[in-house]
Write a protein that holds these residues in place. Structure first.
Motif, mmCIF file in Angstrom:
data_model
loop_
_atom_site.group_PDB
_atom_site.id
_atom_site.type_symbol
_atom_site.label_atom_id
_atom_site.label_comp_id
_atom_site.label_asym_id
_atom_site.label_seq_id
_atom_site.Cartn_x
_atom_site.Cartn_y
_atom_site.Cartn_z
ATOM 1 N N GLU A 161 -17.482 -10.540 41.508
ATOM 2 C CA GLU A 161 -18.331 -11.193 42.507
ATOM 3 C C GLU A 161 -19.740 -10.609 42.586
ATOM 4 O O GLU A 161 -20.669 -11.273 43.025
ATOM 5 C CB GLU A 161 -17.669 -11.158 43.893
ATOM 6 C CG GLU A 161 -17.371 -9.775 44.422
ATOM 7 C CD GLU A 161 -16.078 -9.184 43.878
ATOM 8 O OE1 GLU A 161 -15.903 -7.976 44.025
ATOM 9 O OE2 GLU A 161 -15.267 -9.898 43.286
ATOM 10 N N SER A 162 -19.921 -9.380 42.113
ATOM 11 C CA SER A 162 -21.259 -8.775 42.135
ATOM 12 C C SER A 162 -22.029 -9.001 40.836
ATOM 13 O O SER A 162 -23.149 -8.535 40.694
ATOM 14 C CB SER A 162 -21.152 -7.276 42.428
ATOM 15 O OG SER A 162 -20.449 -6.629 41.393
ATOM 16 N N GLY A 163 -21.422 -9.687 39.873
ATOM 17 C CA GLY A 163 -22.103 -10.000 38.625
ATOM 18 C C GLY A 163 -21.894 -8.993 37.510
ATOM 19 O O GLY A 163 -22.455 -9.137 36.432
ATOM 20 N N VAL A 164 -21.081 -7.969 37.761
ATOM 21 C CA VAL A 164 -20.787 -6.965 36.732
ATOM 22 C C VAL A 164 -19.715 -7.519 35.800
ATOM 23 O O VAL A 164 -18.720 -8.088 36.249
ATOM 24 C CB VAL A 164 -20.312 -5.639 37.373
ATOM 25 C CG1 VAL A 164 -19.887 -4.636 36.322
ATOM 26 C CG2 VAL A 164 -21.416 -5.064 38.245
ATOM 27 N N LEU A 212 -27.210 -2.887 34.752
ATOM 28 C CA LEU A 212 -26.029 -2.476 35.507
ATOM 29 C C LEU A 212 -24.823 -3.370 35.258
ATOM 30 O O LEU A 212 -23.689 -2.899 35.289
ATOM 31 C CB LEU A 212 -26.344 -2.438 36.998
ATOM 32 C CG LEU A 212 -27.296 -1.329 37.427
ATOM 33 C CD1 LEU A 212 -27.579 -1.426 38.919
ATOM 34 C CD2 LEU A 212 -26.721 0.024 37.083
ATOM 35 N N ARG A 213 -25.051 -4.635 34.982
ATOM 36 C CA ARG A 213 -23.906 -5.533 34.784
ATOM 37 C C ARG A 213 -23.105 -5.167 33.544
ATOM 38 O O ARG A 213 -21.953 -5.540 33.402
ATOM 39 C CB ARG A 213 -24.361 -6.985 34.748
ATOM 40 C CG ARG A 213 -25.176 -7.364 33.531
ATOM 41 C CD ARG A 213 -25.692 -8.789 33.623
ATOM 42 N NE ARG A 213 -24.623 -9.713 33.862
ATOM 43 C CZ ARG A 213 -24.323 -10.753 33.098
ATOM 44 N NH1 ARG A 213 -25.045 -11.009 32.051
ATOM 45 N NH2 ARG A 213 -23.326 -11.538 33.378
ATOM 46 N N TRP A 214 -23.692 -4.410 32.624
ATOM 47 C CA TRP A 214 -23.007 -4.002 31.397
ATOM 48 C C TRP A 214 -22.453 -2.579 31.478
ATOM 49 O O TRP A 214 -21.906 -2.068 30.499
ATOM 50 C CB TRP A 214 -23.968 -4.089 30.209
ATOM 51 C CG TRP A 214 -24.260 -5.477 29.792
ATOM 52 C CD1 TRP A 214 -25.291 -6.272 30.219
ATOM 53 C CD2 TRP A 214 -23.519 -6.270 28.872
ATOM 54 N NE1 TRP A 214 -25.235 -7.496 29.624
ATOM 55 C CE2 TRP A 214 -24.147 -7.523 28.780
ATOM 56 C CE3 TRP A 214 -22.380 -6.038 28.110
ATOM 57 C CZ2 TRP A 214 -23.675 -8.539 27.965
ATOM 58 C CZ3 TRP A 214 -21.920 -7.054 27.294
ATOM 59 C CH2 TRP A 214 -22.561 -8.286 27.229
ATOM 60 N N SER A 215 -22.566 -1.904 32.596
ATOM 61 C CA SER A 215 -22.221 -0.481 32.670
ATOM 62 C C SER A 215 -20.770 -0.187 32.286
ATOM 63 O O SER A 215 -20.507 0.740 31.511
ATOM 64 C CB SER A 215 -22.533 0.080 34.058
ATOM 65 O OG SER A 215 -21.806 -0.618 35.048
ATOM 66 N N ALA A 216 -19.823 -0.942 32.794
ATOM 67 C CA ALA A 216 -18.410 -0.690 32.467
ATOM 68 C C ALA A 216 -18.136 -0.976 30.990
ATOM 69 O O ALA A 216 -17.405 -0.232 30.325
ATOM 70 C CB ALA A 216 -17.501 -1.537 33.348
ATOM 71 N N ILE A 217 -18.736 -2.026 30.473
ATOM 72 C CA ILE A 217 -18.557 -2.372 29.061
ATOM 73 C C ILE A 217 -19.193 -1.304 28.176
ATOM 74 O O ILE A 217 -18.632 -0.921 27.144
ATOM 75 C CB ILE A 217 -19.162 -3.759 28.756
ATOM 76 C CG1 ILE A 217 -18.430 -4.848 29.530
ATOM 77 C CG2 ILE A 217 -19.156 -4.050 27.260
ATOM 78 C CD1 ILE A 217 -16.987 -5.041 29.153
#
Length: 94
Positions: free
Chosen positions: A22-25, A64-69
């Motif tokens: 929902e936050s775009g991540v 930030l949206r790619w941080s986990a990836i």
């Protein structure tokens, strides 16, 4: 998305999905799947795939949206490099 060839000769993509929360991540796949992905990469493509994973992290390091990836890309690259160094089919000594 980073792609390579699997042992079966099929396309292998990481991440397999670009679904977001929902936050775009972008939602990262479970960490337990990374060793299976590294094991599925064609031995001659291991280092090239690792290089492409690292380049992907570098390109998106401030997003930030790619941080986990990005964290998982680095771990997957590490697994691919470790496999390449221990797999005689890649040309490296065991």
């Amino acid at each position: 998305m980073t792609s390579t060839r699997s042992i079966e000769g099929k396309g292998l993509h990481f991440p397999a999905s670009l679904a977001t929360d929902e936050s775009g991540v972008i939602i990262a796949p479970p960490i337990e799947t990374l060793p299976m992905i590294a094991a599925a990469v064609e031995p001659t493509q291991l280092l090239y795939f690792a290089q492409r994973l690292i380049r992907g992290v570098n390109r998106r390091r401030h997003q930030l949206r790619w941080s986990a990836i990005n964290e998982q890309r680095l771990e997957l690259a590490r697994l691919c490099i470790a496999r390449a160094m221990s797999d005689p089919q890649t040309g490296f000594p065991a």
